[in-house]
Design an enzyme around this catalytic site. Structure first.
Site, mmCIF file in Angstrom:
data_model
loop_
_atom_site.group_PDB
_atom_site.id
_atom_site.type_symbol
_atom_site.label_atom_id
_atom_site.label_comp_id
_atom_site.label_asym_id
_atom_site.label_seq_id
_atom_site.Cartn_x
_atom_site.Cartn_y
_atom_site.Cartn_z
ATOM 1 N N GLY A 224 18.371 -1.274 15.493
ATOM 2 C CA GLY A 224 18.157 -1.567 14.647
ATOM 3 C C GLY A 224 16.728 -2.788 14.375
ATOM 4 O O GLY A 224 15.668 -2.842 15.007
ATOM 5 N N ASN A 225 16.632 -3.595 13.713
ATOM 6 C CA ASN A 225 15.732 -4.950 12.765
ATOM 7 C C ASN A 225 16.670 -6.132 12.894
ATOM 8 O O ASN A 225 17.433 -6.631 12.406
ATOM 9 C CB ASN A 225 14.964 -4.064 12.848
ATOM 10 C CG ASN A 225 15.331 -3.783 11.297
ATOM 11 O OD1 ASN A 225 15.761 -4.595 10.301
ATOM 12 N ND2 ASN A 225 15.050 -2.337 10.280
ATOM 13 N N ARG A 226 15.389 -6.766 12.396
ATOM 14 C CA ARG A 226 15.969 -8.216 12.254
ATOM 15 C C ARG A 226 16.038 -8.721 11.058
ATOM 16 O O ARG A 226 16.619 -9.409 10.284
ATOM 17 C CB ARG A 226 15.081 -9.489 12.607
ATOM 18 C CG ARG A 226 15.067 -9.392 14.229
ATOM 19 C CD ARG A 226 13.634 -9.759 14.871
ATOM 20 N NE ARG A 226 14.005 -10.939 14.362
ATOM 21 C CZ ARG A 226 13.994 -12.148 15.003
ATOM 22 N NH1 ARG A 226 14.540 -12.070 16.477
ATOM 23 N NH2 ARG A 226 14.013 -13.520 13.973
ATOM 24 N N ALA A 291 14.299 -2.906 5.538
ATOM 25 C CA ALA A 291 13.060 -2.325 6.464
ATOM 26 C C ALA A 291 13.899 -1.209 7.546
ATOM 27 O O ALA A 291 15.104 -1.220 7.860
ATOM 28 C CB ALA A 291 13.531 -3.664 7.352
#
Ligand code: CTP
Length: 424
Positions: A224-226, A291
């Site tokens: 995943g990402n932030r 994102a």
């Protein structure tokens, strides 16, 4: 009250909270509290029917102002005209089908409907009713009439209604209504007679993506990402306030649904692609703030991957995800569609941004620097918006809503032709 207090008293934004007769009236208490606690001078104008749900004493105590229903009280103050004339914003929450019908037809048989006729300021309606009533062509035509005249009619939420039934018609989240009120007041100013809220996206359909995708490795793990989704949600909220019909494709966020926005929740990049391509078919603009993971694990393991004593872990092989921004930029779903991308960069921010604008083929690219404490999760952002015509618009550090407004300003400039959803 001394002179200074009187001065402060005068500059408080004046909000009329109209309450019509639906069970959601109790939720309007939360809206009222937020408005008063954040410094607004609120005058509650309930309809007689609404007093079956919440009484006058509650509205007076919470607002610190008298709450009157009929035009026959304090007649010497001419309340049926003065309250609407003096308001900086009128918000009707909840707005029943009956109230929307009266407002659309200009009826004025009580203090609230008189106030609506005399208000020159922005007006927001937050409808709450059963699905059948909301979907009834009479209600839909009344809503269209009100919107055409410049009122903001929030799209009701989908969910549990009174009793056991569920569907569209649920009162929008009071926090979201409050945010919209503040936003409208900020845009419009509070001076009496200020210009009407710009509705430069009225009749337009815009698609916004927000949050981040997650690519599952096994049932408990993912790549995943932030991204928090705050920038995308700010874009959705501001577009709705400027009159657009908004579809928000949201990946893995924990934010409340923005009022008046259709929210589609997705998990992975491929799900996001499917949702965006479908929603973009009739969209005037697509803003890709999400994102999106560039890669996903090549293999999804259906059972949890276990560690084996003494053995090294298997390497994870990644494969490319589709580049959705590049795809929708090349194959525009309709002529004149405006496509906006974001570029999250850690180094050589502007040079990378310019190269990315050319590579992706979108019309505008919002370039911002990201890092552990920059952009992600924060309520503020700064960016430079690059356009294909070579212009570069720097947006100084500030609320994500301010950046969102500048993006919509640039999008609105590029929208050509009449708004397809405008009534003829
Ligand atoms: N994006 C997309 N599909 C992907 C990856 C990104 O649509 N598979 C979109 C994002 O929503 C964003 C823009 O492309 O609007 C740029 O994302 P970014 O991660 O900055 O760029 P990348 O394409 O990943 O390029 P690079 O890896 O070179 O930074």
């Amino acid at each position: 009250m001394d002179a200074q207090e009187r001065g402060q008293e005068r500059v408080r934004p004046r909000v009329v909270l109209g309450v019509s007769g639906g069970i959601a009236a109790y939720k309007a208490c939360e809206l009222l509290r937020r408005l008063t606690e954040s410094g607004h001078d609120v005058r509650v104008v309930p309809t007689a029917a609404s007093l079956h749900f919440i009484g006058e004493a509650t509205w007076s105590a919470l607002s610190g102002n008298p709450a009157t229903t009929e035009v026959w009280e304090s007649v010497h103050e001419v309340p049926h005209v003065r309250i609407g004339q003096a308001a900086d914003l009128v918000v009707v929450a909840p707005a029943t089908a009956d109230l929307l019908a009266k407002a659309a037809h200009g009826l004025a048989d009580d203090l609230l409907t008189n106030t609506l006729l005399t208000a020159r300021c922005p007006v927001i309606f937050a409808p709450a009713m059963h699905t059948e009533m909301w979907e009834n062509p009479a209600t839909q035509e009344n809503v269209a009439t009100l919107r055409r005249r410049g009122a903001i009619v929030i799209e009701p939420a989908v969910g549990r209604l009174t009793g056991v039934d569920t569907g569209k018609g649920r009162f929008p989240d009071p926090v979201e209504i409050f945010d919209l009120c503040r936003h409208v007041l900020r845009r419009n100013g509070t001076a009496h007679g200020a210009a009407a809220l710009p509705q430069d996206l009225a009749g337009r359909h815009v698609v916004v993506t927000a949050g981040g995708t997650r690519e599952p490795l096994d049932p408990v793990r993912y790549l995943g990402n932030r991204s928090s989704g705050k920038q995308g949600y700010a874009l959705a909220r501001t577009a709705a306030a400027r009159g657009a019909r908004v579809t928000l494709v949201a990946g893995n966020t924990e934010l409340p649904d923005p009022a008046g926005v259709d929210v589609l929740s997705i998990g992975t990049a491929r799900q996001l692609r499917e949702a965006v391509l479908k929603a973009a078919r009739d969209a005037d603009a697509v803003v890709m703030a999400a994102a999106v993971a560039d890669f996903r694990p090549a293999v999804y393991t259906t059972g949890k991957i276990k560690k084996i004593d003494g053995a090294e872990p298997e390497p994870v092989t990644l494969v490319r995800n589709p580049d959705i921004l590049a795809e929708i930029s090349v194959e525009r779903a309709r002529p004149g569609q405006v496509v906006v991308g974001f570029a999250a960069e850690t180094d050589d921010v502007l040079a990378n941004g310019r190269a990315k604008l050319a590579r992706k083929g979108c019309d505008l690219l919002v370039v911002n620097e990201v890092g552990e404490h920059k952009a992600f999760g924060s309520a503020e952002n700064e960016a430079v918006i690059l356009a294909t015509d070579g212009t570069e618009t720097p947006v100084p550090y500030g609320p994500k809503e301010a950046l969102a407004e500048t993006i919509w300003d640039l999008v609105a400039l590029r929208l050509t032709g009449p708004a397809p959803e405008s009534p003829v």
